[in-house]
Write an enzyme that holds these catalytic residues in place. Structure first.
Site, PDB file in Angstrom:
ATOM      1  CG  HIS A  86      -2.034   0.931   1.175  1.00 33.76           C
ATOM      2  ND1 HIS A  86      -3.281   0.523   0.765  1.00 33.76           N
ATOM      3  CD2 HIS A  86      -2.150   2.243   1.431  1.00 33.76           C
ATOM      4  CE1 HIS A  86      -4.109   1.555   0.795  1.00 33.76           C
ATOM      5  NE2 HIS A  86      -3.438   2.616   1.188  1.00 33.76           N
ATOM      6  CG  ASP A 165     -10.481   3.819   5.154  1.00 37.73           C
ATOM      7  OD1 ASP A 165      -9.988   4.805   5.723  1.00 37.73           O
ATOM      8  OD2 ASP A 165     -10.128   3.456   4.022  1.00 37.73           O
ATOM      9  NE  ARG A 172      -8.336  11.257   6.752  1.00 36.61           N
ATOM     10  CZ  ARG A 172      -7.488  10.316   6.305  1.00 36.61           C
ATOM     11  NH1 ARG A 172      -7.918   9.104   6.029  1.00 36.61           N
ATOM     12  NH2 ARG A 172      -6.222  10.592   6.135  1.00 36.61           N
ATOM     13  CB  SER A 187      -6.983   5.535   6.511  1.00 34.91           C
ATOM     14  OG  SER A 187      -7.269   5.282   5.175  1.00 34.91           O
ATOM     15  CE  LYS A 191      -7.344   1.787   2.431  1.00 32.99           C
ATOM     16  NZ  LYS A 191      -7.703   3.117   2.911  1.00 32.99           N
TER      17      LYS A 191
HETATM   18  N1  URA Z   1      -4.050   6.131   1.793  1.00 33.22           N
HETATM   19  C1  URA Z   1      -5.037   5.604   2.549  1.00 33.22           C
HETATM   20  O1  URA Z   1      -5.457   4.476   2.357  1.00 33.22           O
HETATM   21  N2  URA Z   1      -5.554   6.354   3.522  1.00 33.22           N
HETATM   22  C2  URA Z   1      -5.122   7.599   3.781  1.00 33.22           C
HETATM   23  O2  URA Z   1      -5.615   8.200   4.705  1.00 33.22           O
HETATM   24  C3  URA Z   1      -4.095   8.142   3.000  1.00 33.22           C
HETATM   25  C4  URA Z   1      -3.568   7.387   2.006  1.00 33.22           C
END
Ligand code: URA
Length: 438
Positions: A86, A165, A172, A187, A191
């Site tokens: 990620h 999220d 956000r 966040s 995930k």
């Molecule tokens: N990537 C994400 O999954 N969440 C965030 O808050 C910022 C970048």
């Protein structure tokens, strides 16, 4: 659900620099999803937290509340190590399209839950949806089955997976509350933990085009994510990489898919390809492969076309038009207006990375408000980086726009965004630090 608590009391405490307890955070997230806390209240609380800061305990509690908000993918019983990667978000940052198939080609099971564009940064899901027919909405069972069948799936963390999220991410995005280490860590890690992979590699971006502006804050975010992941029993590592200038030469949804396909096809060199190989090797290392062997295996799987074939299977499995793999522009949407621009003769001295992301957004590649549709075809191409010599005859930026007026608006800005100088200057390092790998 614990509580109920008085939401205005929680907002006030955060505004005044206080800390929220784990049971209060668990209630807040559940109550927001249930409609008992509204968007205005949640946005006020998030803004208070962004300004005052959240503690490590609050970040952990937020992560737990995110995971608890929906289903967890059970990846138990799959053959091969389960891996997820990620990025914390950047400009021209579509590494997933190369790294995920590469890892699948190397025997990993890649279960990737991704996000949409956020602020000035692009999102994996928006980019994938530029491939005609491609669906990113997979229920947890289908997600798992696809990983089992072809070694990878890339899906939205929507519906029954981390719904909290999804809601907060969208809020956000439009309320200026993205750039908080705790909100980003919770966040991302929410995930990752719900996605079920045992090995998690994070690409934490630093620089003007990232949410973390410098190495110190990027390393702090990387350490926070790694400690949340390791504490939850996942083997977690992070590469802290440069986002002071766009990573790849393309900024925009279809443009980035095309760049990734060309990289998988062996038609592109440069920073994007180098970071993809580094990330794939680092993820492989987390699964126990020694660093040198991991680097060599990643390069071989890219060069011999195995990664490209995995990408084809991903596109087919998720309903996309597989011709994108053989000839991307035969199926990807093209913008009607293409304009070129150069800063003149000299050496590139500065690139306003965030501004380029914003300009791509202004063309329609990103969202201004929740629910806006992105335009898959528009964006920017950037063919030079800091330290490169350029000439007035060669285009440095190519603008892909819906209209001449849109292209004109970008041209009028570019002189403030890309600057040249006469003296040579060093190129920028691509990888700044590593946490838990390498
Ligand atoms: N990537 C994400 O999954 N969440 C965030 O808050 C910022 C970048």
């Amino acid at each position: 659900m614990p509580g109920p608590f008085v939401v205005t009391g929680l907002i006030g405490r955060k505004r005044d620099g206080g800390e929220l307890r784990q049971d209060e955070i668990a209630w807040l997230i559940a109550a927001y999803l249930a409609g008992e806390v509204d968007d205005a209240q949640m946005a006020a609380l998030l803004m208070a937290g962004v300004i005052q800061g959240f503690s490590v305990q609050e970040a952990v509690a937020l992560t737990e509340a995110f995971v608890a908000s929906g289903d967890r993918v059970d990846l138990g019983g799959l053959h091969g190590p389960t891996v997820d990667k990620h990025s914390t978000g950047g400009v021209g940052d579509g590494t997933t399209f190369v790294v995920a198939p590469l890892l699948a080609a190397l025997g990993c099971q890649v279960a990737k839950l991704s996000g949409r564009g956020l602020g000035h940064t692009g999102g994996t899901l928006d980019k994938l949806e530029s491939i005609p027919g491609f669906t990113v909405d997979l229920a947890a069972d289908r997600f798992r089955d696809q990983v089992n069948d072809i070694g990878l799936a890339v899906a939205a963390a929507t519906g029954d997976i981390v719904p909290a999220d999804k809601r907060l991410y969208a809020l956000r995005d439009v309320t200026g509350t993205v750039a908080s280490p705790a909100l980003i860590a919770s966040s991302v890690m929410g995930k990752k933990l719900a996605g079920g992979a045992q090995h998690v590699l994070l690409d934490v971006k630093v620089g003007d085009g990232a949410f973390m502006p410098d190495d110190a804050q990027g390393i702090a975010l990387a350490k926070l994510c790694v400690s949340i992941g390791n504490a939850a029993g996942r083997r977690t590592g992070a590469v802290v990489s440069d986002m002071s200038q766009p990573l790849g030469d393309a900024i925009g949804n279809a443009l980035e898919v095309a760049l990734a396909v060309e990289t998988l096809r062996g038609e592109r060199e440069g920073r994007f390809r180098r970071l993809c190989l580094d990330l794939a090797a680092s993820a492989l290392e987390l699964t126990g492969v020694p660093a040198d062997a991991a680097t060599q295996r990643a390069r071989e799987a890219l060069e011999d076309g195995r990664a490209l074939e995995r990408f084809r299977r991903l596109v087919e499995a998720q309903g996309g038009d597989p011709r994108v793999v053989d000839d991307p522009w035969s199926v990807l949407p093209r913008a009607p207006v293409v304009r070129t621009w150069s800063p003149g003769d000299g050496v590139i001295a500065r690139i306003g990375c965030r501004r380029l992301g914003e300009l791509a957004g202004q063309l329609g590649a990103g969202r201004r408000r929740q629910g806006d549709r992105v335009d898959p075809a528009v964006g920017l191409e950037l063919t030079a980086r800091v330290g490169d010599a350029v000439s007035a005859e060669e285009p440095v930026v190519r603008i892909h726009a819906r209209s001449d007026a849109d292209a004109d608006a970008i041209v009028s800005e570019l002189a403030q965004v890309v600057a040249v100088q006469d003296e040579p200057t060093d190129p920028v390092e691509l990888v700044h630090a590593r946490v838990g790998v390498g």
